[in-house]
Write a protein that holds these residues in place. Structure first.
Motif, PDB file in Angstrom:
ATOM      1  N   GLY A 185       0.787  -1.220   0.000  1.00 20.34           N
ATOM      2  CA  GLY A 185       0.000   0.000   0.000  1.00 20.34           C
ATOM      3  C   GLY A 185       0.819   1.269   0.000  1.00 20.34           C
ATOM      4  O   GLY A 185       0.257   2.363  -0.099  1.00 20.34           O
ATOM      5  N   ALA A 186       2.157   1.172   0.102  1.00 18.79           N
ATOM      6  CA  ALA A 186       3.000   2.369   0.086  1.00 18.79           C
ATOM      7  C   ALA A 186       2.983   2.997  -1.306  1.00 18.79           C
ATOM      8  O   ALA A 186       2.853   2.316  -2.316  1.00 18.79           O
ATOM      9  N   LYS A 187       3.118   4.315  -1.354  1.00 14.50           N
ATOM     10  CA  LYS A 187       3.112   5.043  -2.612  1.00 14.50           C
ATOM     11  C   LYS A 187       4.478   4.891  -3.282  1.00 14.50           C
ATOM     12  O   LYS A 187       5.508   5.211  -2.686  1.00 14.50           O
ATOM     13  N   VAL A 188       4.473   4.414  -4.536  1.00  6.03           N
ATOM     14  CA  VAL A 188       5.728   4.240  -5.272  1.00  6.03           C
ATOM     15  C   VAL A 188       5.632   4.896  -6.646  1.00  6.03           C
ATOM     16  O   VAL A 188       6.283   4.468  -7.596  1.00  6.03           O
ATOM     17  N   GLY A 189       4.810   5.950  -6.747  1.00  5.04           N
ATOM     18  CA  GLY A 189       4.749   6.701  -7.990  1.00  5.04           C
ATOM     19  C   GLY A 189       5.965   7.609  -8.132  1.00  5.04           C
ATOM     20  O   GLY A 189       6.779   7.775  -7.220  1.00  5.04           O
ATOM     21  N   ILE A 190       6.094   8.213  -9.304  1.00  2.11           N
ATOM     22  CA  ILE A 190       7.256   9.073  -9.573  1.00  2.11           C
ATOM     23  C   ILE A 190       7.272  10.253  -8.608  1.00  2.11           C
ATOM     24  O   ILE A 190       8.329  10.630  -8.080  1.00  2.11           O
ATOM     25  N   LYS A 191       6.119  10.863  -8.337  1.00  4.25           N
ATOM     26  CA  LYS A 191       6.062  12.014  -7.427  1.00  4.25           C
ATOM     27  C   LYS A 191       6.495  11.621  -6.022  1.00  4.25           C
ATOM     28  O   LYS A 191       7.273  12.332  -5.371  1.00  4.25           O
ATOM     29  N   ALA A 192       5.986  10.477  -5.522  1.00  2.75           N
ATOM     30  CA  ALA A 192       6.319  10.059  -4.161  1.00  2.75           C
ATOM     31  C   ALA A 192       7.796   9.714  -4.036  1.00  2.75           C
ATOM     32  O   ALA A 192       8.447  10.074  -3.048  1.00  2.75           O
ATOM     33  N   LEU A 193       8.356   9.027  -5.026  1.00  3.29           N
ATOM     34  CA  LEU A 193       9.767   8.657  -4.959  1.00  3.29           C
ATOM     35  C   LEU A 193      10.672   9.865  -5.109  1.00  3.29           C
ATOM     36  O   LEU A 193      11.718   9.962  -4.460  1.00  3.29           O
TER      37      LEU A 193
ATOM     38  N   ALA B 165       9.980  12.860  -4.121  1.00  5.77           N
ATOM     39  CA  ALA B 165       9.935  13.593  -2.860  1.00  5.77           C
ATOM     40  C   ALA B 165      10.796  12.938  -1.778  1.00  5.77           C
ATOM     41  O   ALA B 165      11.214  13.595  -0.821  1.00  5.77           O
ATOM     42  N   HIS B 166      11.090  11.640  -1.924  1.00  5.99           N
ATOM     43  CA  HIS B 166      11.862  10.917  -0.911  1.00  5.99           C
ATOM     44  C   HIS B 166      13.358  10.932  -1.210  1.00  5.99           C
ATOM     45  O   HIS B 166      14.173  10.969  -0.284  1.00  5.99           O
ATOM     46  N   PHE B 167      13.730  10.906  -2.500  1.00  3.94           N
ATOM     47  CA  PHE B 167      15.135  10.834  -2.888  1.00  3.94           C
ATOM     48  C   PHE B 167      15.575  12.138  -3.552  1.00  3.94           C
ATOM     49  O   PHE B 167      14.757  12.998  -3.910  1.00  3.94           O
TER      50      PHE B 167
ATOM     51  N   PRO C 200      15.497   9.729  15.492  1.00  2.00           N
ATOM     52  CA  PRO C 200      14.578   9.613  14.353  1.00  2.00           C
ATOM     53  C   PRO C 200      15.332   9.811  13.051  1.00  2.00           C
ATOM     54  O   PRO C 200      16.319  10.543  12.997  1.00  2.00           O
ATOM     55  N   PRO C 201      14.924   9.145  11.976  1.00  2.00           N
ATOM     56  CA  PRO C 201      15.603   9.317  10.692  1.00  2.00           C
ATOM     57  C   PRO C 201      15.456  10.738  10.177  1.00  2.00           C
ATOM     58  O   PRO C 201      14.420  11.384  10.356  1.00  2.00           O
ATOM     59  N   VAL C 202      16.516  11.226   9.561  1.00  2.00           N
ATOM     60  CA  VAL C 202      16.523  12.579   9.019  1.00  2.00           C
ATOM     61  C   VAL C 202      16.041  12.512   7.575  1.00  2.00           C
ATOM     62  O   VAL C 202      16.617  11.811   6.754  1.00  2.00           O
ATOM     63  N   ARG C 203      14.976  13.207   7.270  1.00  2.00           N
ATOM     64  CA  ARG C 203      14.412  13.240   5.924  1.00  2.00           C
ATOM     65  C   ARG C 203      14.866  14.524   5.225  1.00  2.00           C
ATOM     66  O   ARG C 203      14.546  15.623   5.682  1.00  2.00           O
ATOM     67  N   LEU C 204      15.644  14.370   4.162  1.00  2.00           N
ATOM     68  CA  LEU C 204      16.107  15.527   3.424  1.00  2.00           C
ATOM     69  C   LEU C 204      14.947  16.161   2.685  1.00  2.00           C
ATOM     70  O   LEU C 204      14.079  15.472   2.158  1.00  2.00           O
TER      71      LEU C 204
END
Length: 321
Positions: free
Chosen positions: A66-74, A76-78, A172-176
């Protein structure tokens, strides 16, 4: 701290079974009690996938169902951009790890269903089993050890004086932050004032026949049904079908990967304004000009709505009075 690291690393290497290689990587493996993912070497050491595609495949495999793996979501993460992410997803798709299909929900909305296979060959052999991956594995009691570096189970870190360092897992993990600014929402597809059967029939025939004029624009029946209101809005504004077809088929990007999205974009951004009416095209009315009169005193012409004397004669009369 560097000396402590060197001592701990030396002890860890001493616990590695067998002779150490003279060159290349040396593995110091500590067991994972929780939060780990089993990845096959066929993916981690794939000879044809790029390093970005391999890393993205490992990341997707580690995510819960159920996690989002679209281009926009990825994106935003990387830190990689949309072009790099999209290219890596296409690589995974070409080698059978990723499957993306368009399906219609019960409410009629079209969505993209994404399936990731940790062993692409198992799908063809019929041996694949869908197993939802939990977000966090069940907690396992772990002895409280504060290692300086990851070491094997046989290695014991040297005692250190002073305050005990805090394990990295407690932070906590650091989210760039994403390098890509959020884009404004796209404008909706144009809608006609009234979708009559005639407009619907003409729009459907025009969309289905686009591939005769541009072989790349092959639309499915669902695509045609979704795009009919946009073409009907153009027809309602007195646009000839040939003009609409020309706007949709000329100067296409090569190769056009998403024909339906290209047609929808052009129907939206190239929509012509309604034709003006006859009243809008009528020239503006000018104010009536003041007529000429002949002065009763000097016979000179002057502009006035009423007969009488010119300005000079009126001034003379006023002075005489």
């Amino acid at each position: 701290m560097d000396t402590q690291h060197d001592i701990a690393l030396t002890r860890a290497l001493a616990g590695v079974p067998g002779p150490l290689p003279s060159s290349g990587v040396i593995h110091v493996a500590a067991p994972h009690p929780n939060r780990f993912t089993i990845v096959g070497n066929h993916l981690a050491q794939h000879a044809e996938l790029s390093l970005t595609a391999i890393g993205l495949g490992v990341h997707i495999q580690s995510l819960p169902a159920g996690a989002k793996v679209g281009i926009k979501a990825l994106t935003a993460h990387f830190t990689e951009g949309e072009t790099t992410i999209a290219s890596a997803l296409r690589e995974l798709e070409a080698h059978g790890y990723l499957h993306r299909t368009r399906v219609r929900l019960a409410n009629g909305r079209m969505v993209t269903r994404t399936v990731f296979c940790n062993q692409p060959g198992a799908v063809l052999r019929g041996g694949a089993v869908v197993v939802p991956i939990p977000v966090v594995a069940a907690p396992v009691p772990v002895p409280e050890v504060t290692p300086v570096v990851p070491v094997v189970a046989a290695a014991v870190p040297e005692p250190v004086s002073g305050p005990t360092p805090v394990p990295a897992e407690s932070h906590p993990p650091v989210r760039l932050p994403s390098r890509t600014a959020p884009k404004p929402p796209r404008p909706p597809l144009p809608q006609p004032r009234e979708l009559t059967p005639e407009l619907q029939r003409t729009a459907s025939a025009l969309l289905a026949g686009l591939r005769r004029h541009a072989k790349e624009l092959v639309l499915s029946e669902d695509d045609v049904e979704e795009l009919i209101p946009g073409v009907a809005a153009w027809l309602e504004r007195d646009m000839h079908p040939d003009a609409i077809r020309h706007a949709l088929t000329t100067e296409l990007p090569q190769p056009p990967k998403y024909p339906a999205k290209i047609v929808k974009h052009r129907l939206t951004v190239l929509l012509p304004p309604p034709l003006p009416g006859t009243e809008d095209l009528a020239p503006p009315r000018r104010a009536a000009a003041t007529p000429f009169q002949t002065c009763e005193g000097c016979d000179r012409a002057f502009r006035s709505h009423r007969p009488g004397h010119c300005r000079d004669c009126r001034a003379q009369y006023w002075e005489a009075a």
